[in-house]
Design an enzyme around this catalytic site. Structure first.
Site, PDB file in Angstrom:
ATOM      1  N   GLY A  32       0.803  -1.219   0.000  1.00 27.14           N
ATOM      2  CA  GLY A  32       0.000   0.000   0.000  1.00 27.14           C
ATOM      3  C   GLY A  32       0.835   1.268   0.000  1.00 27.14           C
ATOM      4  O   GLY A  32       0.497   2.253  -0.655  1.00 27.14           O
ATOM      5  N   SER A  66      -7.384  -9.069  -2.418  1.00 28.58           N
ATOM      6  CA  SER A  66      -7.632  -8.068  -1.373  1.00 28.58           C
ATOM      7  C   SER A  66      -6.568  -6.967  -1.354  1.00 28.58           C
ATOM      8  O   SER A  66      -6.724  -5.973  -0.657  1.00 28.58           O
ATOM      9  CB  SER A  66      -7.685  -8.747  -0.002  1.00 28.58           C
ATOM     10  OG  SER A  66      -6.405  -9.234   0.340  1.00 28.58           O
ATOM     11  N   LEU A  68      -5.724  -5.257  -4.081  1.00 29.91           N
ATOM     12  CA  LEU A  68      -5.982  -4.299  -5.168  1.00 29.91           C
ATOM     13  C   LEU A  68      -6.664  -3.028  -4.681  1.00 29.91           C
ATOM     14  O   LEU A  68      -6.618  -1.997  -5.351  1.00 29.91           O
ATOM     15  CB  LEU A  68      -6.830  -4.956  -6.272  1.00 29.91           C
ATOM     16  CG  LEU A  68      -6.228  -6.215  -6.911  1.00 29.91           C
ATOM     17  CD1 LEU A  68      -7.128  -6.716  -8.033  1.00 29.91           C
ATOM     18  CD2 LEU A  68      -4.823  -5.955  -7.439  1.00 29.91           C
ATOM     19  N   GLN A  69      -7.278  -3.091  -3.519  1.00 29.15           N
ATOM     20  CA  GLN A  69      -7.968  -1.943  -2.937  1.00 29.15           C
ATOM     21  C   GLN A  69      -7.001  -0.787  -2.623  1.00 29.15           C
ATOM     22  O   GLN A  69      -7.398   0.362  -2.558  1.00 29.15           O
ATOM     23  CB  GLN A  69      -8.703  -2.446  -1.672  1.00 29.15           C
ATOM     24  CG  GLN A  69      -9.248  -1.410  -0.744  1.00 29.15           C
ATOM     25  CD  GLN A  69      -8.378  -1.250   0.490  1.00 29.15           C
ATOM     26  OE1 GLN A  69      -7.248  -1.742   0.566  1.00 29.15           O
ATOM     27  NE2 GLN A  69      -8.903  -0.536   1.480  1.00 29.15           N
ATOM     28  N   ARG A  70      -5.719  -1.097  -2.450  1.00 35.27           N
ATOM     29  CA  ARG A  70      -4.756  -0.036  -2.099  1.00 35.27           C
ATOM     30  C   ARG A  70      -3.405  -0.159  -2.792  1.00 35.27           C
ATOM     31  O   ARG A  70      -2.653   0.814  -2.818  1.00 35.27           O
ATOM     32  CB  ARG A  70      -4.544   0.005  -0.575  1.00 35.27           C
ATOM     33  CG  ARG A  70      -3.905  -1.245  -0.012  1.00 35.27           C
ATOM     34  CD  ARG A  70      -3.969  -1.317   1.498  1.00 35.27           C
ATOM     35  NE  ARG A  70      -3.361  -2.552   1.966  1.00 35.27           N
ATOM     36  CZ  ARG A  70      -3.902  -3.750   1.872  1.00 35.27           C
ATOM     37  NH1 ARG A  70      -5.087  -3.902   1.330  1.00 35.27           N
ATOM     38  NH2 ARG A  70      -3.267  -4.823   2.313  1.00 35.27           N
ATOM     39  N   LYS A  83       5.077 -10.085  -6.273  1.00 35.85           N
ATOM     40  CA  LYS A  83       4.940  -8.621  -6.280  1.00 35.85           C
ATOM     41  C   LYS A  83       6.177  -7.907  -6.817  1.00 35.85           C
ATOM     42  O   LYS A  83       6.056  -6.923  -7.557  1.00 35.85           O
ATOM     43  CB  LYS A  83       4.649  -8.102  -4.862  1.00 35.85           C
ATOM     44  CG  LYS A  83       3.220  -8.348  -4.420  1.00 35.85           C
ATOM     45  CD  LYS A  83       2.944  -7.677  -3.089  1.00 35.85           C
ATOM     46  CE  LYS A  83       1.544  -8.009  -2.620  1.00 35.85           C
ATOM     47  NZ  LYS A  83       1.253  -7.445  -1.296  1.00 35.85           N
ATOM     48  N   ASP A 127       5.029  -3.651   6.656  1.00 33.67           N
ATOM     49  CA  ASP A 127       3.751  -3.635   7.365  1.00 33.67           C
ATOM     50  C   ASP A 127       3.811  -4.378   8.686  1.00 33.67           C
ATOM     51  O   ASP A 127       2.793  -4.777   9.218  1.00 33.67           O
ATOM     52  CB  ASP A 127       2.651  -4.243   6.474  1.00 33.67           C
ATOM     53  CG  ASP A 127       2.957  -5.697   6.132  1.00 33.67           C
ATOM     54  OD1 ASP A 127       4.039  -6.192   6.533  1.00 33.67           O
ATOM     55  OD2 ASP A 127       2.124  -6.334   5.472  1.00 33.67           O
ATOM     56  N   ASN A 128       5.020  -4.609   9.213  1.00 29.93           N
ATOM     57  CA  ASN A 128       5.078  -5.316  10.503  1.00 29.93           C
ATOM     58  C   ASN A 128       6.250  -4.797  11.331  1.00 29.93           C
ATOM     59  O   ASN A 128       7.231  -4.274  10.797  1.00 29.93           O
ATOM     60  CB  ASN A 128       5.174  -6.830  10.299  1.00 29.93           C
ATOM     61  CG  ASN A 128       6.493  -7.217   9.656  1.00 29.93           C
ATOM     62  OD1 ASN A 128       7.503  -7.352  10.359  1.00 29.93           O
ATOM     63  ND2 ASN A 128       6.508  -7.351   8.339  1.00 29.93           N
ATOM     64  N   CYS A 184      -3.137  -4.334   8.640  1.00 37.04           N
ATOM     65  CA  CYS A 184      -4.180  -3.833   7.738  1.00 37.04           C
ATOM     66  C   CYS A 184      -5.315  -4.832   7.565  1.00 37.04           C
ATOM     67  O   CYS A 184      -6.475  -4.468   7.468  1.00 37.04           O
ATOM     68  CB  CYS A 184      -3.591  -3.524   6.366  1.00 37.04           C
ATOM     69  SG  CYS A 184      -2.840  -1.907   6.300  1.00 37.04           S
ATOM     70  N   CYS A 337      -9.007   1.885  23.053  1.00 42.01           N
ATOM     71  CA  CYS A 337      -9.303   2.860  22.003  1.00 42.01           C
ATOM     72  C   CYS A 337     -10.346   2.226  21.098  1.00 42.01           C
ATOM     73  O   CYS A 337     -11.254   1.556  21.595  1.00 42.01           O
ATOM     74  CB  CYS A 337      -8.029   3.269  21.253  1.00 42.01           C
ATOM     75  SG  CYS A 337      -7.217   1.928  20.372  1.00 42.01           S
TER      76      CYS A 337
END
Ligand SMILES: [Zn+2]
Length: 370
Positions: A32, A66, A68-70, A83, A127-128, A184, A337
């Site tokens: 993303g 999933s 492709l949304q970002r 990728k 992302d981690n 995400c 939160c």
């Protein structure tokens, strides 16, 4: 002609364009954040063939529906493909003069120094947490700047960590959080927010490629020591100063003494610092006094909160030490939160400050039904 719209900028000009072409930039993760970062860097002429520059892509993942949304590098027909190579093909169509370096592998303690050694600027689109700490420690070891980005639900953050010039990631967050932080897939995000932060990372990487002297003489201010935070709920933005810590576990050491972390298995909500609603019920019934702390924003608090909770928004908690004065250190703190991410950050901070803090993980949609 190709770069005319940016060469005309006094901040870039011919000298800046040549510096971009010679830049050696590695984007970690073609997801993303990495998608927009790679597209804009390649389009801007960063890392060109025959100029000594290159644009690196490292990712060992394959394209999933999933994504492709970002992850705007990819299309439906790319599903199932690797990728790194697919991103390279897409970028080659955009700019055939980009010198692309493809790493279809996962960054690890064993390969990171060898891979990073071929680059001058690292863009962190990972992302981690394991990867973010690994990137940080390797970059401090090698003296490289890291253009950092992260998205958490509808919030995005960006900054530049560069131990030589300012703080590193561990100056901000010395250790990985003890609790599970949703990614995400679990917490969700909106593609445009990743697009915004990834685009900012491309701009920051360009500034660093121009060089600090060039930046200073053209009123360009890289985000070194400044954490940009945006909340897409209301587009409130803040730029928070991040100080270099004299006791930073990594960048306070001589670079050659920095040791890379060994990967740890991601532990889920079973870690002691996480608490379920049932645990909270048990604590309540035990009669042990405790403090319930809501770290959401004022407008979220106003729309509803747990009875008896104290309210200190995360931003204030992290930057205003006096906010802690209201808290009793003798009593356990149960922090919540919306998705468990901000509270996890608060818990790791509060634990550093000596509090017995726990992260309350609640599925609010279920709670409303109950
Ligand atoms: Zn540091």
């Amino acid at each position: 002609m190709r770069y005319a719209r940016q060469r005309v900028l006094p901040e870039i000009g011919d000298a800046g364009q040549a510096a971009l072409a010679a830049a050696r930039i590695l984007v970690v993760g073609a997801g993303g954040l990495g998608s927009p970062a790679l597209l804009y860097l390649s389009a801007a002429g960063a890392g060109l063939k025959d100029s000594g520059g290159c644009l690196g892509i490292i990712d060992d993942d394959t394209v999933d529906l999933s994504n492709l949304q970002r992850q705007i590098l990819f299309t439906e027909s790319d599903q199932g493909l690797g990728k790194a190579n697919t991103a390279a093909q897409r970028l080659q169509q955009l700019n055939s003069t980009t010198d692309l370096q493809i790493f279809d592998t996962r960054l690890s303690t064993d390969n990171i120094l060898e891979i990073f050694a071929g680059f001058d600027i690292i863009v962190d689109g990972s992302d981690n947490f394991d990867t973010k700490y690994l990137i940080n420690d390797a970059a401090v070891h090698l003296g490289l700047p890291v253009v950092y980005g992260s998205i958490l639900g509808l919030e995005g953050q960006a900054t530049v960590f560069w131990a030589k010039e300012g703080p590193c990631y561990r100056c901000l967050y010395p250790q990985p959080p003890e609790t599970h932080i949703p990614n995400c897939a679990e917490a969700g995000t909106l593609g445009g927010i990743a697009g915004m932060i990834g685009s900012m990372q491309a701009v920051e990487a360009c500034k660093l490629a121009l060089g600090l002297d060039h930046c200073r003489s053209h009123d360009l201010d890289p985000l070194i020591g400044q954490l940009f935070v945006a909340d897409a709920r209301n587009w409130q933005t803040q730029t928070l100063a991040v100080e270099k810590r004299a006791d930073c576990p990594v960048c306070s050491l001589p670079a050659n003494q920095v040791r890379l972390p060994r990967a740890q298995a991601q532990t889920c909500a079973s870690t002691p610092a996480a608490m379920s609603l049932n645990d909270l019920q048990g604590l309540f019934e035990s009669g042990i006094p405790f403090v319930l702390l809501d770290v959401r924003e004022p407008q979220e608090w106003a729309t509803g909160h747990l009875e008896g909770a104290l309210h200190i928004p995360l931003g204030r908690l992290l930057v205003a030490p006096e906010a802690l004065d209201a808290l009793n250190r003798q009593e356990p703190l149960v922090v919540y939160c919306q998705h468990g991410m901000r509270s996890a950050r608060a818990v790791s901070y509060l634990r550093e400050q000596g509090f017995d803090a726990f992260n309350l993980i609640v599925d609010w949609s279920q709670l409303h039904e109950q």
